[in-house]
Design an enzyme around this catalytic site. Structure first.
Site, PDB file in Angstrom:
ATOM      1  CD  GLU A 155      -2.990  -0.526  -0.046  1.00 25.66           C
ATOM      2  OE1 GLU A 155      -2.998   0.148  -1.319  1.00 25.66           O
ATOM      3  OE2 GLU A 155      -3.866  -1.409   0.738  1.00 25.66           O
TER       4      GLU A 155
ATOM      5  N   GLY B 100     -12.471   2.980  -1.200  1.00 26.60           N
ATOM      6  CA  GLY B 100     -10.996   2.096  -1.272  1.00 26.60           C
ATOM      7  C   GLY B 100     -11.015   0.629  -2.908  1.00 26.60           C
ATOM      8  CG  LEU B 101     -13.516  -1.490  -2.928  1.00 23.73           C
ATOM      9  CD1 LEU B 101     -14.842  -2.845  -2.800  1.00 23.73           C
ATOM     10  CD2 LEU B 101     -12.234  -2.460  -2.198  1.00 23.73           C
TER      11      LEU B 101
ATOM     12  CD  GLU C 128      -7.694   9.572 -10.301  1.00 25.06           C
ATOM     13  OE1 GLU C 128      -8.546   9.847  -9.793  1.00 25.06           O
ATOM     14  OE2 GLU C 128      -8.332   8.446 -11.285  1.00 25.06           O
TER      15      GLU C 128
ATOM     16  CG  ASP D  42      -6.297   2.035  -7.699  1.00 22.32           C
ATOM     17  OD1 ASP D  42      -5.398   1.819  -6.821  1.00 22.32           O
ATOM     18  OD2 ASP D  42      -6.752   3.230  -6.826  1.00 22.32           O
TER      19      ASP D  42
ATOM     20  CE1 TYR E 149      -2.572   7.615  -3.157  1.00 24.24           C
ATOM     21  CE2 TYR E 149      -1.907   9.627  -3.624  1.00 24.24           C
ATOM     22  CZ  TYR E 149      -2.604   7.526  -3.978  1.00 24.24           C
ATOM     23  OH  TYR E 149      -1.403   6.938  -5.233  1.00 24.24           O
TER      24      TYR E 149
HETATM   25  C1  GLA Z   1      -4.929   4.823  -3.759  1.00 28.63           C
HETATM   26  C2  GLA Z   1      -4.204   5.503  -5.710  1.00 28.63           C
HETATM   27  C3  GLA Z   1      -2.795   4.155  -5.531  1.00 28.63           C
HETATM   28  C4  GLA Z   1      -2.361   3.566  -4.545  1.00 28.63           C
HETATM   29  C5  GLA Z   1      -3.310   3.152  -3.548  1.00 28.63           C
HETATM   30  C6  GLA Z   1      -2.602   3.044  -2.024  1.00 28.63           C
HETATM   31  O1  GLA Z   1      -5.683   3.951  -4.098  1.00 28.63           O
HETATM   32  O2  GLA Z   1      -4.526   5.284  -6.279  1.00 28.63           O
HETATM   33  O3  GLA Z   1      -2.141   4.859  -7.295  1.00 28.63           O
HETATM   34  O4  GLA Z   1      -1.363   4.255  -4.862  1.00 28.63           O
HETATM   35  O5  GLA Z   1      -4.337   4.735  -3.577  1.00 28.63           O
HETATM   36  O6  GLA Z   1      -1.858   2.333  -2.463  1.00 28.63           O
END
Ligand code: GLA
Length: 390
Positions: A34, A124-125, A160, A172, A222
């Site tokens: 992560e 978070g998915l 993004e 992702d 973030y």
């Molecule tokens: C989000 C971001 C990913 C990654 C995760 C953390 O989902 O889009 O690129 O950095 O957080 O692991």
């Protein structure tokens, strides 16, 4: 919702015409690794069977009109005009993708699109990556343009970063584009080298637990973490010839980084990257218990060193770990709310969910949700019976 119901909705919204084409993009769950993708290390995500479906009918104009089943109003753009983002609008994701495809001189066609999702937004998915990759895939497909899924992932990451203004890594979008049934992806985020790892969980089940805690300030926090990692890397580059933070060693961090916050961030990144490698070993040796301990260690590091967890995520993880049938648990995705995962003995999953649900509600006054989605394929076109169109 059945295909027939979706088709009826589509006709109600956009009028009768040719049968629309159907496309699907999955969400993803990250098993471990992560906040590693933008630091040049390895991650271990997997695509889910829940995700976003789109029904699409090309029209003979330059207008793309999009509707989500969950929001009022239609998002409409003209392929011949400049495309601009609006504040807090889900439509920014597909709009950004279309704008970037046009920038690459891809030939696109006007169309009507209806989006339907089984993926909880902001959990978070990777609902946003699913929406981006899905839009790119279907726009190119209906226009007959050919592109490799990895290129789609890279384009969507740029959207993004530049259009949505979140400095995310590639994990992702890559998992949504390249996922494979029953496999996790061991992705080297620096080289984009990817290996499919068959996911054998034996007598265990991967339970996804949604804290249902709305993520707040997620994108600004973030970006703050990304900047902190860049600052830590800069410090280390004064002493070592490294190009990513994942190349550094823990002792180098202790030796050269003075700022306590930067030290903690770097410590998480380097130890988490090591945990991905250890997880691969554990999975190869069928040592699920070891894998479980690594998941839990990952959570502690995200909680204490990276500080992206929070009361709800910590509560659901620590309560899960109190139940004997659970051999490991951690938050998954960016954090600041959203989902956690737990590795639980398959025979005890129902009991596990009941217990966690009760105590979590007691402590947070929020009812959590649980998903046992299988691991599925990446973005694809479906036929009307929802099977894959070859
Ligand atoms: C989000 C971001 C990913 C990654 C995760 C953390 O989902 O889009 O690129 O950095 O957080 O692991």
């Amino acid at each position: 919702m059945t295909t027939e119901e979706l088709l009826r909705k589509f006709d109600d919204l956009f009028g009768h015409g040719n049968e629309p084409q159907i496309f699907f993009a999955p969400g993803r769950v990250n098993l471990i690794g992560e906040h590693i993708d933008y630091n040049g290390g390895c991650v271990l995500p997997a695509a889910l069977e829940i995700g976003i479906t789109a029904l699409v009918r090309p029209n003979s104009s330059s207008i793309v009109e999009m509707k989500s089943l969950y929001t009022k109003g239609i998002v409409s753009i003209d392929l011949n005009n400049k495309i601009e983002a609006l504040e807090n609008d889900w439509g920014n994701y597909p709009k950004g993708v279309i704008a970037y495809l046009l920038k690459e001189n891809r030939k696109l066609k006007g169309c009507s699109i209806l989006f339907y999702t089984t993926l909880p937004a902001g959990s978070g998915l990777s609902s946003s990556a699913a929406l981006e990759v899905l839009t790119a895939f279907l726009m190119l497909k209906i226009a007959g343009e050919k592109i490799h899924p990895v290129e789609i992932a890279l384009l969507c990451q740029r959207v993004e970063n530049e259009f949505i203004n979140v400095s995310c890594g590639i994990m992702d979008q890559f998992s949504v584009a390249m996922g494979k049934e029953n496999c996790a992806l061991l992705l080297n985020c620096q080289s984009l080298d990817c290996q499919y790892i068959p996911l054998q969980l034996n007598e265990y089940t991967l339970v996804i637990m949604n804290t249902n805690k709305k993520r707040e300030l997620a994108s600004s926090k973030y970006n703050e973490r990304k900047n902190e990692c860049d600052a830590a890397l800069n410090e280390l580059q004064n002493h070592y010839p490294i190009s990513t933070l994942c190349e550094a060693e823990l002792y180098q961090v202790e030796l050269h980084i003075i700022d306590e916050t930067l030290k903690k961030r770097a410590r998480h990144v380097i130890s988490e990257n090591a945990r991905v490698k250890q997880s691969m070993e554990a999975l190869k040796n069928n040592d699920l218990k070891k894998f479980g301990t690594l998941l839990t260690a990952s959570h502690l590091s995200l909680q204490n060193d990276y500080e992206v967890s929070g009361f709800e995520l910590d509560t659901i993880v620590s309560e899960s770990l109190k139940i004997e049938s659970c051999i490991g648990a951690r938050m998954t995705g960016a954090g600041f709310g959203g989902c956690a995962i737990a590795l639980v003995e398959s025979s005890s999953v129902e009991e596990f969910k009941e217990k966690v649900s009760a105590v979590y509600y007691n402590k947070t006054s929020i009812i959590p949700a649980f998903y046992e989605s299988k691991i599925g394929d990446g973005v694809r076109e479906l036929s009307f019976d929802m099977t894959v169109k070859s």
